[in-house]
Design a protein around this motif. Structure first.
Motif, PDB file in Angstrom:
ATOM      1  N   THR A 172      41.193  47.487  67.515  1.00 63.08           N
ATOM      2  CA  THR A 172      41.742  48.552  66.674  1.00 63.08           C
ATOM      3  C   THR A 172      41.255  49.919  67.152  1.00 63.08           C
ATOM      4  O   THR A 172      40.316  50.032  67.952  1.00 63.08           O
ATOM      5  CB  THR A 172      41.293  48.372  65.206  1.00 63.08           C
TER       6      THR A 172
ATOM      7  N   VAL B 207      45.514  48.291  67.515  1.00 58.69           N
ATOM      8  CA  VAL B 207      46.096  48.421  66.184  1.00 58.69           C
ATOM      9  C   VAL B 207      45.667  49.736  65.540  1.00 58.69           C
ATOM     10  O   VAL B 207      44.484  50.095  65.546  1.00 58.69           O
ATOM     11  CB  VAL B 207      45.652  47.242  65.295  1.00 58.69           C
TER      12      VAL B 207
ATOM     13  N   ASP C 297      44.750  50.853  62.649  1.00 59.31           N
ATOM     14  CA  ASP C 297      44.343  50.220  61.397  1.00 59.31           C
ATOM     15  C   ASP C 297      44.258  51.178  60.212  1.00 59.31           C
ATOM     16  O   ASP C 297      44.232  50.748  59.056  1.00 59.31           O
ATOM     17  CB  ASP C 297      43.015  49.469  61.561  1.00 59.31           C
ATOM     18  N   LYS C 298      44.268  52.479  60.475  1.00 58.70           N
ATOM     19  CA  LYS C 298      44.293  53.454  59.382  1.00 58.70           C
ATOM     20  C   LYS C 298      45.684  54.052  59.191  1.00 58.70           C
ATOM     21  O   LYS C 298      45.856  54.989  58.395  1.00 58.70           O
ATOM     22  CB  LYS C 298      43.263  54.569  59.624  1.00 58.70           C
TER      23      LYS C 298
END
Length: 314
Positions: free
Chosen positions: A156, A241, A243-244
């Motif tokens: 990520t 990714v 992720d946030k």
């Protein structure tokens, strides 16, 4: 495709070349509703957007229009200004780019449909008509080669932030000039993830070179990529990714100079079916044909439109 420079009376200097393809309507353009129209299509200067611009031009051509091809303009602003000022009539634009870069909003709208609706409504004042969007979402991402990731085990962007804090020298990144300065690019990403990449570790270059540098060179651990790019799979890269959920939605939608759309509202019926078939996966396949296999964007667009039955050879 050869780029010609044509002086048009009263219009100054305009770049472009006429589309001369012998194409006729398939499932779109029946009755040739654009017969007698002279329309100009444009695009930005990366493969996907060029392919999409070519699609618009070929559909217009099959529907009876004379078409001037002004695709492959440098950067985002050139094509945008061409649509606003009427130097071009239509192109595919991205909702996130319009909302943040053109309309000046700092915070994207997470829901893709609501993002498109907000852009459509606000951009009317600029003389730009947005037609329904595709599900093709060409958003930003960072990628690392699988070879290097065997050492770092990054999954990520939060993992990248943690690595940057632990070992700042390890995080080198290759990006385009535009991404390096955009609020929805590197500066915003660093802020959102609390990461600080030393300026000496940021290398700016053309988009096409980034993939090669990340996959075959140790000069960049990470590189800016686009989620629809066919080179991700071909060059054995891992996409990290978000992720946030920092990066906005960048759904592609046709935009039309409003005066042109008012004159030829049939354009919506011509382009809506095409947009409905454009997905992220389709874009990856088409982009790979250009960026991996070396095919011509015009021919890639034409072959796909014919294969989908939208147009036919004359």
């Amino acid at each position: 495709m050869v780029l010609l420079w044509v002086t048009l009376a009263g219009c100054g200097l305009k770049s472009g070349s006429p589309m001369v393809d012998d194409v006729v309507p398939g499932s779109v353009g029946r009755g040739q509703p654009l017969d007698g129209a002279s329309l100009t299509v444009t695009s930005k200067n990366f493969s996907e957007n060029i392919v999409l611009g070519q699609m618009i031009g070929l559909v217009f051509k099959a529907a009876g229009a004379e078409v001037l091809d002004r695709t492959n303009l440098p950067g985002s602003i050139s094509a945008r200004e061409a649509i606003i000022k009427g130097g071009a009539d239509a192109m595919y634009e991205y909702t996130g780019t319009a909302w943040i870069t053109y309309l000046g909003h700092a915070k994207p709208i997470a829901n893709p449909l609501m993002q498109w609706e907000a852009v459509r409504d606000e951009d009317r004042k600029n003389g730009v008509t947005w037609l329904p969007q595709s599900t093709l979402n060409n958003t930003y991402a960072l990628a690392i080669s699988k070879k290097n990731n065997a050492e770092y085990h990054l999954r990520t962007l939060s993992d990248v932030a943690a690595l940057a804090k632990m070992d700042p020298a390890a995080v080198t990144i290759c990006v385009e000039n535009e991404f390096a300065s955009r609020d929805d690019g590197l500066p915003g990403m660093e802020k959102a993830y609390g990461m600080s990449i030393p300026a000496s570790n940021i290398r700016k270059m053309d988009a096409g070179i980034i993939y090669t540098q990340v996959s075959k060179s140790n000069s960049c651990l990470l590189g800016e990529v686009f989620t629809t790019d066919g080179r991700i799979k071909a060059m054995n890269l891992d996409v990290l990714v978000d992720d946030k959920h920092f990066f906005p939605n960048y759904n592609a939608a046709p935009v039309v100079h409003t005066a042109t759309f008012d004159k030829y509202p049939e354009i919506a019926d011509l382009l809506d079916p095409v947009s409905r078939r454009l997905t992220t996966e389709v874009a990856q396949q088409l982009n790979a044909k250009v960026d991996v296999d070396g095919e011509d964007p015009h021919e890639v667009a034409k072959d796909w439109l014919i294969a989908e039955g939208f147009i036919k050879k004359g």
